[in-house]
Design a protein around this motif. Sequence first.
Motif: not given
Length: 117
Positions: A49-70, A78-79
């Motif tokens: 998962g990645t997150i821009t400085s503006g807060g836009t996130t992008n995740y791998g399919d396996f991570a959606k719903g389980r992992f959160t980038a902040s 980044v967390y």
Amino acid sequence: QVQLVESGGGLVQPGGSLRLNCAASGSTFTINTMGWYRQAPGKQRELVGTITSGGTTNYGDFAKGRFTASRDNAKNTVYLQMNNLKPDDTAVYYCYYWHPIPPTPYWGQGTQVTVSS
């Protein structure tokens, strides 16, 4: 140059949670993308998962719903909150920083995450 320091990996049981942290220092830039990739033995490195400085996130399919980038822009940190971990999540997790000027990716040294009972 940008330096990345990761922390938070370790051993966790299936169904458990972990939080990874990554702090950037050096020649950082206000506008950037930070995040995480992982690599398991014998497999290619893949997007977590990645997150821009503006807060836009992008995740791998396996991570959606389980992992959160902040992120905390003031701390250049980044967390990655990982919940409901599975044995297939076992891998080395790498912090990622994309510097736009000039376009340059930076990588952390990696932190091991092992999911096992």
